[in-house]
Design a protein around this motif. Sequence first.
Motif, PDB file in Angstrom:
ATOM      1  N   GLY A 167      50.082  54.202 -42.956  1.00 36.11           N
ATOM      2  CA  GLY A 167      50.546  53.113 -42.393  1.00 36.11           C
ATOM      3  C   GLY A 167      48.464  51.933 -41.478  1.00 36.11           C
ATOM      4  N   TRP A 168      49.486  51.244 -41.070  1.00 33.21           N
ATOM      5  CA  TRP A 168      47.824  49.299 -41.435  1.00 33.21           C
ATOM      6  C   TRP A 168      47.388  49.628 -40.058  1.00 33.21           C
ATOM      7  CZ3 TRP A 168      48.396  46.734 -45.738  1.00 33.21           C
ATOM      8  CH2 TRP A 168      49.757  47.069 -46.645  1.00 33.21           C
ATOM      9  N   PRO A 169      46.410  49.834 -40.157  1.00 33.95           N
ATOM     10  CA  PRO A 169      45.258  49.625 -38.659  1.00 33.95           C
ATOM     11  C   PRO A 169      45.487  49.546 -37.711  1.00 33.95           C
ATOM     12  CG  PRO A 169      44.500  50.279 -41.079  1.00 33.95           C
ATOM     13  CD  PRO A 169      45.758  49.304 -41.869  1.00 33.95           C
ATOM     14  N   ASP A 170      46.214  49.378 -36.980  1.00 32.68           N
ATOM     15  CA  ASP A 170      45.632  49.215 -35.399  1.00 32.68           C
ATOM     16  C   ASP A 170      44.312  49.842 -34.422  1.00 32.68           C
ATOM     17  OD1 ASP A 170      46.778  47.236 -34.016  1.00 32.68           O
ATOM     18  OD2 ASP A 170      47.974  47.911 -32.593  1.00 32.68           O
ATOM     19  N   GLU A 171      43.506  49.965 -35.429  1.00 35.15           N
ATOM     20  CA  GLU A 171      42.110  50.040 -34.662  1.00 35.15           C
ATOM     21  C   GLU A 171      41.287  49.973 -36.252  1.00 35.15           C
ATOM     22  OE1 GLU A 171      41.668  53.805 -33.225  1.00 35.15           O
ATOM     23  OE2 GLU A 171      42.589  55.246 -35.051  1.00 35.15           O
ATOM     24  N   GLN A 172      39.681  49.987 -35.305  1.00 31.78           N
ATOM     25  CA  GLN A 172      38.589  49.713 -36.902  1.00 31.78           C
ATOM     26  C   GLN A 172      37.634  50.340 -35.551  1.00 31.78           C
ATOM     27  OE1 GLN A 172      37.502  45.329 -36.823  1.00 31.78           O
ATOM     28  NE2 GLN A 172      38.037  45.968 -39.149  1.00 31.78           N
ATOM     29  N   PRO A 173      37.947  51.984 -35.657  1.00 28.96           N
ATOM     30  CA  PRO A 173      36.666  52.441 -35.574  1.00 28.96           C
ATOM     31  C   PRO A 173      35.580  53.006 -36.134  1.00 28.96           C
ATOM     32  CG  PRO A 173      38.920  54.278 -36.522  1.00 28.96           C
ATOM     33  CD  PRO A 173      38.772  52.872 -36.904  1.00 28.96           C
ATOM     34  N   ALA A 174      34.856  52.689 -35.324  1.00 27.70           N
ATOM     35  CA  ALA A 174      33.190  53.686 -35.816  1.00 27.70           C
ATOM     36  C   ALA A 174      33.089  54.135 -36.662  1.00 27.70           C
ATOM     37  CB  ALA A 174      32.322  53.302 -34.426  1.00 27.70           C
ATOM     38  N   PRO A 175      32.374  54.232 -37.375  1.00 28.72           N
ATOM     39  CA  PRO A 175      31.993  55.236 -38.244  1.00 28.72           C
ATOM     40  C   PRO A 175      31.201  56.726 -37.778  1.00 28.72           C
ATOM     41  CG  PRO A 175      30.385  53.174 -39.212  1.00 28.72           C
ATOM     42  CD  PRO A 175      30.957  53.272 -38.055  1.00 28.72           C
ATOM     43  N   ARG A 176      31.575  57.937 -38.061  1.00 26.77           N
ATOM     44  CA  ARG A 176      31.530  59.098 -37.352  1.00 26.77           C
ATOM     45  C   ARG A 176      29.817  59.214 -37.668  1.00 26.77           C
ATOM     46  NH1 ARG A 176      34.637  62.747 -35.226  1.00 26.77           N
ATOM     47  NH2 ARG A 176      32.521  63.468 -34.064  1.00 26.77           N
ATOM     48  N   PRO A 177      29.484  59.964 -36.817  1.00 26.92           N
ATOM     49  CA  PRO A 177      28.000  60.612 -38.303  1.00 26.92           C
ATOM     50  C   PRO A 177      27.916  61.284 -38.974  1.00 26.92           C
ATOM     51  CG  PRO A 177      27.728  61.327 -35.922  1.00 26.92           C
ATOM     52  CD  PRO A 177      29.325  60.244 -35.810  1.00 26.92           C
ATOM     53  N   ARG A 178      26.900  61.257 -39.905  1.00 23.62           N
ATOM     54  CA  ARG A 178      27.144  62.013 -41.186  1.00 23.62           C
ATOM     55  C   ARG A 178      25.234  62.841 -41.066  1.00 23.62           C
ATOM     56  NH1 ARG A 178      32.091  61.478 -41.323  1.00 23.62           N
ATOM     57  NH2 ARG A 178      33.137  60.935 -43.090  1.00 23.62           N
ATOM     58  N   LYS A 179      25.227  63.944 -41.683  1.00 21.99           N
ATOM     59  CA  LYS A 179      23.947  64.580 -42.113  1.00 21.99           C
ATOM     60  C   LYS A 179      23.044  64.140 -43.154  1.00 21.99           C
ATOM     61  CE  LYS A 179      25.836  69.265 -41.363  1.00 21.99           C
ATOM     62  NZ  LYS A 179      25.404  69.377 -39.899  1.00 21.99           N
ATOM     63  N   GLU A 180      22.305  63.532 -42.609  1.00 26.39           N
ATOM     64  CA  GLU A 180      21.076  63.381 -44.060  1.00 26.39           C
ATOM     65  C   GLU A 180      21.598  64.080 -45.508  1.00 26.39           C
ATOM     66  OE1 GLU A 180      19.052  60.245 -44.106  1.00 26.39           O
ATOM     67  OE2 GLU A 180      20.620  59.975 -41.189  1.00 26.39           O
ATOM     68  N   THR A 181      21.206  63.085 -46.543  1.00 28.05           N
ATOM     69  CA  THR A 181      21.634  64.597 -47.406  1.00 28.05           C
ATOM     70  C   THR A 181      20.092  65.460 -47.598  1.00 28.05           C
ATOM     71  OG1 THR A 181      20.229  62.495 -48.382  1.00 28.05           O
ATOM     72  CG2 THR A 181      22.317  62.654 -49.383  1.00 28.05           C
ATOM     73  N   SER A 182      18.891  65.127 -47.270  1.00 36.22           N
ATOM     74  CA  SER A 182      18.391  66.153 -47.113  1.00 36.22           C
ATOM     75  C   SER A 182      18.874  67.785 -45.829  1.00 36.22           C
ATOM     76  CB  SER A 182      16.977  65.554 -46.467  1.00 36.22           C
ATOM     77  OG  SER A 182      17.012  65.030 -44.818  1.00 36.22           O
ATOM     78  N   GLU A 183      19.609  67.233 -45.212  1.00 36.33           N
ATOM     79  CA  GLU A 183      20.505  68.741 -44.782  1.00 36.33           C
ATOM     80  C   GLU A 183      20.850  69.466 -45.376  1.00 36.33           C
ATOM     81  OE1 GLU A 183      20.614  67.104 -39.929  1.00 36.33           O
ATOM     82  OE2 GLU A 183      21.311  65.656 -40.476  1.00 36.33           O
ATOM     83  N   PHE A 184      21.566  68.411 -46.148  1.00 39.26           N
ATOM     84  CA  PHE A 184      22.204  69.807 -47.148  1.00 39.26           C
ATOM     85  C   PHE A 184      22.038  69.615 -48.507  1.00 39.26           C
ATOM     86  CE2 PHE A 184      24.795  65.708 -46.150  1.00 39.26           C
ATOM     87  CZ  PHE A 184      24.693  65.070 -48.218  1.00 39.26           C
ATOM     88  N   VAL A 185      21.389  69.383 -48.619  1.00 40.97           N
ATOM     89  CA  VAL A 185      20.829  69.439 -50.413  1.00 40.97           C
ATOM     90  C   VAL A 185      19.762  70.332 -50.505  1.00 40.97           C
ATOM     91  CG1 VAL A 185      20.168  67.887 -51.738  1.00 40.97           C
ATOM     92  CG2 VAL A 185      21.842  67.010 -51.081  1.00 40.97           C
ATOM     93  N   PHE A 186      19.506  71.275 -51.752  1.00 37.73           N
ATOM     94  CA  PHE A 186      18.388  71.714 -51.528  1.00 37.73           C
ATOM     95  C   PHE A 186      17.622  72.006 -53.211  1.00 37.73           C
ATOM     96  CE2 PHE A 186      21.223  73.930 -48.582  1.00 37.73           C
ATOM     97  CZ  PHE A 186      20.809  74.320 -47.640  1.00 37.73           C
ATOM     98  N   ASN A 187      17.168  72.080 -53.007  1.00 36.75           N
ATOM     99  CA  ASN A 187      15.981  71.774 -55.176  1.00 36.75           C
ATOM    100  C   ASN A 187      16.428  73.270 -55.595  1.00 36.75           C
ATOM    101  OD1 ASN A 187      16.625  69.324 -55.061  1.00 36.75           O
ATOM    102  ND2 ASN A 187      14.695  68.914 -54.068  1.00 36.75           N
ATOM    103  N   GLU A 188      16.162  72.901 -55.911  1.00 39.11           N
ATOM    104  CA  GLU A 188      16.290  74.623 -57.563  1.00 39.11           C
ATOM    105  C   GLU A 188      17.132  75.736 -56.339  1.00 39.11           C
ATOM    106  OE1 GLU A 188      15.864  73.559 -60.032  1.00 39.11           O
ATOM    107  OE2 GLU A 188      14.512  72.026 -59.731  1.00 39.11           O
ATOM    108  N   LYS A 189      16.563  76.355 -55.177  1.00 34.70           N
ATOM    109  CA  LYS A 189      17.187  77.646 -55.050  1.00 34.70           C
ATOM    110  C   LYS A 189      17.200  77.013 -53.375  1.00 34.70           C
ATOM    111  CE  LYS A 189      16.485  82.152 -55.804  1.00 34.70           C
ATOM    112  NZ  LYS A 189      14.939  83.107 -55.876  1.00 34.70           N
ATOM    113  N   TYR A 190      18.429  77.901 -53.029  1.00 35.52           N
ATOM    114  CA  TYR A 190      18.347  78.172 -51.363  1.00 35.52           C
ATOM    115  C   TYR A 190      17.254  78.637 -51.005  1.00 35.52           C
ATOM    116  CZ  TYR A 190      21.918  77.445 -47.384  1.00 35.52           C
ATOM    117  OH  TYR A 190      22.959  76.600 -46.622  1.00 35.52           O
ATOM    118  N   PRO A 191      17.426  77.217 -49.935  1.00 35.10           N
ATOM    119  CA  PRO A 191      15.733  78.006 -48.946  1.00 35.10           C
ATOM    120  C   PRO A 191      15.690  79.405 -48.183  1.00 35.10           C
ATOM    121  CG  PRO A 191      16.872  75.953 -47.959  1.00 35.10           C
ATOM    122  CD  PRO A 191      17.431  76.561 -48.786  1.00 35.10           C
TER     123      PRO A 191
END
Length: 191
Positions: A167-191
């Motif tokens: 429907g048509w929004p009747d609120e403007q919620p603030a963004p929910r926090p997100r993890k930094e990409t460094s918290e969920f991206v691993f290079n080459e291998k999972y630690p």
Amino acid sequence: MDVMEAIKGRRSIRKYGDKPVNDETLQILLEAARWAPSWANTQCWRFVIVRDKETKSRLADTLKGTRPGRANPATEAVRGAPVVIAACAERGLSGYYKGEDDMSLPATDKGDYWYMFDVALAVHNLSLAAHALGLGTVHTGLMDAAAAGKILGLPQNVTLLELVPLGWPDEQPAPRPRKETSEFVFNEKYP
Ligand SMILES: Cc1cc2nc3c(=O)[nH]c(=O)nc-3n(C[C@H](O)[C@H](O)[C@H](O)COP(=O)(O)O)c2cc1C
């Protein structure tokens, strides 16, 4: 609106105005869902469009909270939104070898759970397209899906995954926090 703007600007909307969503607009959103990718292009998603007040209210009553005694925050959204889209999957399509005689043989170790993946892709296409048109949605998965499925008359091979108020929004919620990409991206291998 470009894709990044739509992705980053979308919020879960749980309060809607009374203004209806016309069929033309709804068709644009369903078109966005239609173009989602899917397992071997099997397109297992099925949508039930609910506009009836009484049905929406009965569906809202099937929602559960994250703890006993706590209401689902989307309950009144399902009850009050002009449209509720029940996002379902036809089972036995996604995750199987396409066109094989024996459809009971899953192609991967995920069994037929790929249907959840496919429906999520389609629903989120729809949610982003809705946001780009100024509409709001909220993915709503916490409910008694069997009870809601009965209300919708779903056959046994069709599973309800989400109720999506629209429907048509009747609120403007603030963004929910997100993890930094460094918290969920691993290079080459999972630690
Ligand atoms: C699979 C799934 C199920 C969800 N189920 C519910 C739900 O039952 N009730 C609800 O209020 N929100 C539900 N949400 C919305 C999330 O709470 C929300 O997406 C998250 O808090 C991030 O907020 P945002 O969408 O505004 O960025 C669900 C989201 C997803 C992806």
